[in-house]
Design a protein around this motif. Structure first.
Motif, PDB file in Angstrom:
ATOM      1  N   LEU A  93      41.934  46.000  36.363  1.00  0.00           N
ATOM      2  CA  LEU A  93      41.450  44.747  35.765  1.00  0.00           C
ATOM      3  C   LEU A  93      41.798  44.643  34.278  1.00  0.00           C
ATOM      4  O   LEU A  93      41.796  43.552  33.715  1.00  0.00           O
ATOM      5  N   SER A  94      42.111  45.787  33.648  1.00  0.00           N
ATOM      6  CA  SER A  94      42.491  45.752  32.229  1.00  0.00           C
ATOM      7  C   SER A  94      43.902  45.226  32.042  1.00  0.00           C
ATOM      8  O   SER A  94      44.306  44.883  30.940  1.00  0.00           O
ATOM      9  N   ASP A  95      44.649  45.172  33.124  1.00  0.00           N
ATOM     10  CA  ASP A  95      45.997  44.608  33.088  1.00  0.00           C
ATOM     11  C   ASP A  95      45.884  43.100  33.250  1.00  0.00           C
ATOM     12  O   ASP A  95      45.438  42.603  34.285  1.00  0.00           O
ATOM     13  N   ALA A  96      46.290  42.369  32.222  1.00  0.00           N
ATOM     14  CA  ALA A  96      46.126  40.912  32.234  1.00  0.00           C
ATOM     15  C   ALA A  96      46.801  40.273  33.432  1.00  0.00           C
ATOM     16  O   ALA A  96      46.319  39.273  33.983  1.00  0.00           O
ATOM     17  N   LEU A  97      47.933  40.840  33.851  1.00  0.00           N
ATOM     18  CA  LEU A  97      48.670  40.275  34.974  1.00  0.00           C
ATOM     19  C   LEU A  97      47.901  40.441  36.282  1.00  0.00           C
ATOM     20  O   LEU A  97      47.941  39.575  37.156  1.00  0.00           O
ATOM     21  N   LEU A  98      47.179  41.569  36.408  1.00  0.00           N
ATOM     22  CA  LEU A  98      46.448  41.841  37.639  1.00  0.00           C
ATOM     23  C   LEU A  98      45.064  41.203  37.673  1.00  0.00           C
ATOM     24  O   LEU A  98      44.559  40.868  38.747  1.00  0.00           O
ATOM     25  N   ALA A  99      44.457  41.058  36.495  1.00  0.00           N
ATOM     26  CA  ALA A  99      43.044  40.688  36.450  1.00  0.00           C
ATOM     27  C   ALA A  99      42.744  39.389  37.191  1.00  0.00           C
ATOM     28  O   ALA A  99      41.835  39.331  38.023  1.00  0.00           O
ATOM     29  N   LEU A 100      43.514  38.342  36.904  1.00  0.00           N
ATOM     30  CA  LEU A 100      43.256  37.046  37.521  1.00  0.00           C
ATOM     31  C   LEU A 100      43.439  37.119  39.035  1.00  0.00           C
ATOM     32  O   LEU A 100      42.628  36.590  39.799  1.00  0.00           O
ATOM     33  N   GLU A 101      44.483  37.813  39.478  1.00  0.00           N
ATOM     34  CA  GLU A 101      44.760  37.908  40.899  1.00  0.00           C
ATOM     35  C   GLU A 101      43.669  38.693  41.634  1.00  0.00           C
ATOM     36  O   GLU A 101      43.205  38.298  42.697  1.00  0.00           O
ATOM     37  N   LEU A 102      43.247  39.823  41.040  1.00  0.00           N
ATOM     38  CA  LEU A 102      42.265  40.666  41.703  1.00  0.00           C
ATOM     39  C   LEU A 102      40.877  40.040  41.703  1.00  0.00           C
ATOM     40  O   LEU A 102      40.123  40.176  42.653  1.00  0.00           O
ATOM     41  N   ARG A 103      40.546  39.345  40.639  1.00  0.00           N
ATOM     42  CA  ARG A 103      39.235  38.705  40.585  1.00  0.00           C
ATOM     43  C   ARG A 103      39.148  37.545  41.573  1.00  0.00           C
ATOM     44  O   ARG A 103      38.068  37.160  42.015  1.00  0.00           O
ATOM     45  N   SER A 104      40.310  36.984  41.920  1.00  0.00           N
ATOM     46  CA  SER A 104      40.302  35.891  42.893  1.00  0.00           C
ATOM     47  C   SER A 104      39.972  36.399  44.295  1.00  0.00           C
ATOM     48  O   SER A 104      39.584  35.643  45.169  1.00  0.00           O
ATOM     49  N   ASP A 105      40.158  37.720  44.497  1.00  0.00           N
ATOM     50  CA  ASP A 105      39.784  38.336  45.771  1.00  0.00           C
ATOM     51  C   ASP A 105      38.402  38.946  45.586  1.00  0.00           C
ATOM     52  O   ASP A 105      38.257  40.075  45.136  1.00  0.00           O
ATOM     53  N   SER A 106      37.380  38.199  45.896  1.00  0.00           N
ATOM     54  CA  SER A 106      36.005  38.609  45.604  1.00  0.00           C
ATOM     55  C   SER A 106      35.405  39.499  46.672  1.00  0.00           C
ATOM     56  O   SER A 106      34.253  39.906  46.574  1.00  0.00           O
ATOM     57  N   SER A 107      36.174  39.816  47.691  1.00  0.00           N
ATOM     58  CA  SER A 107      35.658  40.643  48.771  1.00  0.00           C
ATOM     59  C   SER A 107      35.245  42.011  48.239  1.00  0.00           C
ATOM     60  O   SER A 107      35.994  42.658  47.511  1.00  0.00           O
ATOM     61  N   SER A 108      34.046  42.425  48.581  1.00  0.00           N
ATOM     62  CA  SER A 108      33.575  43.741  48.156  1.00  0.00           C
ATOM     63  C   SER A 108      34.006  44.822  49.136  1.00  0.00           C
ATOM     64  O   SER A 108      33.773  46.002  48.917  1.00  0.00           O
ATOM     65  N   GLU A 109      34.656  44.390  50.206  1.00  0.00           N
ATOM     66  CA  GLU A 109      35.048  45.313  51.259  1.00  0.00           C
ATOM     67  C   GLU A 109      36.395  45.944  50.931  1.00  0.00           C
ATOM     68  O   GLU A 109      37.344  45.268  50.541  1.00  0.00           O
ATOM     69  N   ASN A 110      36.451  47.255  51.013  1.00  0.00           N
ATOM     70  CA  ASN A 110      37.685  48.009  50.812  1.00  0.00           C
ATOM     71  C   ASN A 110      38.344  47.710  49.459  1.00  0.00           C
ATOM     72  O   ASN A 110      39.368  47.035  49.373  1.00  0.00           O
ATOM     73  N   GLN A 111      37.735  48.209  48.409  1.00  0.00           N
ATOM     74  CA  GLN A 111      38.285  48.046  47.070  1.00  0.00           C
ATOM     75  C   GLN A 111      39.355  49.103  46.754  1.00  0.00           C
ATOM     76  O   GLN A 111      39.998  49.040  45.708  1.00  0.00           O
ATOM     77  N   GLU A 112      39.549  50.063  47.654  1.00  0.00           N
ATOM     78  CA  GLU A 112      40.434  51.187  47.360  1.00  0.00           C
ATOM     79  C   GLU A 112      41.859  50.751  47.038  1.00  0.00           C
ATOM     80  O   GLU A 112      42.498  51.298  46.132  1.00  0.00           O
ATOM     81  N   TRP A 113      42.366  49.764  47.764  1.00  0.00           N
ATOM     82  CA  TRP A 113      43.744  49.337  47.530  1.00  0.00           C
ATOM     83  C   TRP A 113      43.916  48.773  46.123  1.00  0.00           C
ATOM     84  O   TRP A 113      44.999  48.857  45.534  1.00  0.00           O
ATOM     85  N   LYS A 114      42.832  48.215  45.548  1.00  0.00           N
ATOM     86  CA  LYS A 114      42.905  47.695  44.180  1.00  0.00           C
ATOM     87  C   LYS A 114      43.039  48.839  43.177  1.00  0.00           C
ATOM     88  O   LYS A 114      43.771  48.735  42.187  1.00  0.00           O
ATOM     89  N   GLU A 115      42.326  49.933  43.441  1.00  0.00           N
ATOM     90  CA  GLU A 115      42.472  51.114  42.591  1.00  0.00           C
ATOM     91  C   GLU A 115      43.901  51.650  42.683  1.00  0.00           C
ATOM     92  O   GLU A 115      44.505  52.045  41.680  1.00  0.00           O
ATOM     93  N   ALA A 116      44.434  51.645  43.892  1.00  0.00           N
ATOM     94  CA  ALA A 116      45.813  52.106  44.094  1.00  0.00           C
ATOM     95  C   ALA A 116      46.807  51.201  43.374  1.00  0.00           C
ATOM     96  O   ALA A 116      47.814  51.662  42.834  1.00  0.00           O
TER      97      ALA A 116
END
Length: 375
Positions: free
Chosen positions: A119-142
């Motif tokens: 989320l600290s990456d400006a390019l990723l933050a908007l995209e990842l926050r748009s996916d509000s699913s709390s299920e399986n966050q592991e791929w976001k860490e990856a």
């Protein structure tokens, strides 16, 4: 505490042979052997590097050209830019979730494998926050780990994609590196790392994260670029040296010479271009942290001297030094050849052969140049 390479459980047990993989039990070690045996005999161990997390350290003395590691990407995407993968994160998620647990653990063990980092990456933050699913966050860490550690995959001087190399990613940065990464001749996406200096046992293996276009930036510029791209303040031996200011002056001079040579050539001032190219070689010869650029500098001087040799037959020279250089032009080609060959890097070999073919095509070798290629 380290985690098991296979199942992710906390453990303090390493491979007894290389110390580069962790296992919580014998069954995990046996199941990983098919993959681990490919890297178990490489001349390094992975351990803590002060202020940098984990790093690679030589387990024996290495000579210039010695192989450090050959690595295949654990994830690879055909793309023009890494940003294309980060923005279209659905493609990444799909690829990541097809991996087995063992490969996922290798990615999650890399720096930046946290949701906060992603989320600290400006390019990723908007995209990842748009996916509000709390299920399986592991791929976001990856995805955070991929963003921080991926590298471009090039063939024949062109970028063909982005890959994540879990062993090469452990190599920490230095503006004065002792290793260099290259593609392989017969493997489209594999990479290898070789020593470009003589390395002592116990010395950390270091690479340069900067691009070729950033080669001669001064300390403050390099630190700014590394902070923007890689999120760290560089304290390498060059940046923290007592002689950093002196080194900056040399780099600025070399950069100026690089920029002025094409201007001389455009004016057909071959003597001016040759003098500038010679001065650049002389500076780089005396500066250890820039010597990796020496074979390329020799080859460009050789190119200029071939043109000068053609002109000499028509106009002669009023500069005795240039006349002498023209007579000794093959010495510079041979120096470049030997230095490129010594590294055993495919990128260096291909660069040399490409330059020689271009000179032959332009007819410059008719002035007495060699057409010797690197096999």
């Amino acid at each position: 505490m380290a985690v098991c390479t296979v199942c992710g459980n906390p453990t303090t047990n390493k491979c007894g042979k290389c110390s580069n993989a962790w296992y919580c039990r014998t069954e995990c070690q046996k199941s990983d052997w098919k993959d681990h045996k490919k890297v178990c005999n490489y001349p390094f161990e992975i351990k803590e590097s002060e202020g940098k997390g984990l790093g690679l350290f030589a387990t024996r003395d290495l000579q210039i050209g010695d192989l450090v590691v050959c690595d295949d990407p654990i994830l690879y995407f055909e793309c023009g830019r890494t940003e294309d993968v980060l923005i279209s994160h659905g493609k990444f998620k799909e690829a990541y979730e097809k991996l087995g647990r063992r490969k996922r653990n290798k990615i999650l063990a890399l720096a930046g494998a946290t949701l906060e980092a992603a989320l600290s990456d400006a390019l990723l933050a908007l995209e990842l926050r748009s996916d509000s699913s709390s299920e399986n966050q592991e791929w976001k860490e990856a995805l955070g780990a991929f963003s921080r550690n991926c590298s471009s995959v090039n063939r024949d001087g062109k970028r063909i994609g982005s890959g994540l190399y879990t062993t090469i990613s452990r190599i920490n940065h230095s503006c004065s590196p002792n290793t260099e990464c290259s593609y392989l001749k017969d493997k489209r996406t594999s990479k290898e790392v070789r020593a470009i200096r003589n390395i002592k046992k116990g010395e950390e293996l270091l690479g340069d994260y900067m691009t070729d276009g950033e080669s001669f930036l001064i300390t403050s510029q390099r630190r700014k670029q590394l902070m923007q791209t890689w999120k760290f303040h560089c304290e390498c031996s060059l940046c923290s040296s007592d002689h950093a200011q002196e080194n900056d002056a040399l780099r600025e001079r070399v950069k100026k010479l690089y920029d002025v040579i094409p201007i001389f050539q455009a004016r057909e001032d071959i003597q001016g271009a040759a003098n500038a190219a010679l001065e650049r070689c002389n500076i780089i010869e005396k500066c250890d942290d820039m010597k990796r650029y020496l074979p390329g500098a020799y080859l460009e001087l050789y190119n200029i001297l071939l043109v000068a040799a053609m002109q000499k037959s028509y106009f002669g020279f009023d500069d005795a030094l240039i006349a002498s250089l023209v007579e000794r032009r093959e010495d510079y080609r041979e120096k470049a050849y030997e230095l490129f060959k010594r590294t055993k890097l495919m990128t260096r070999k291909d660069y040399y052969n490409k330059m020689m073919r271009q000179l032959a095509m332009l007819g410059y070798l008719a002035a007495g140049g060699s057409n010797k290629l690197m096999s």
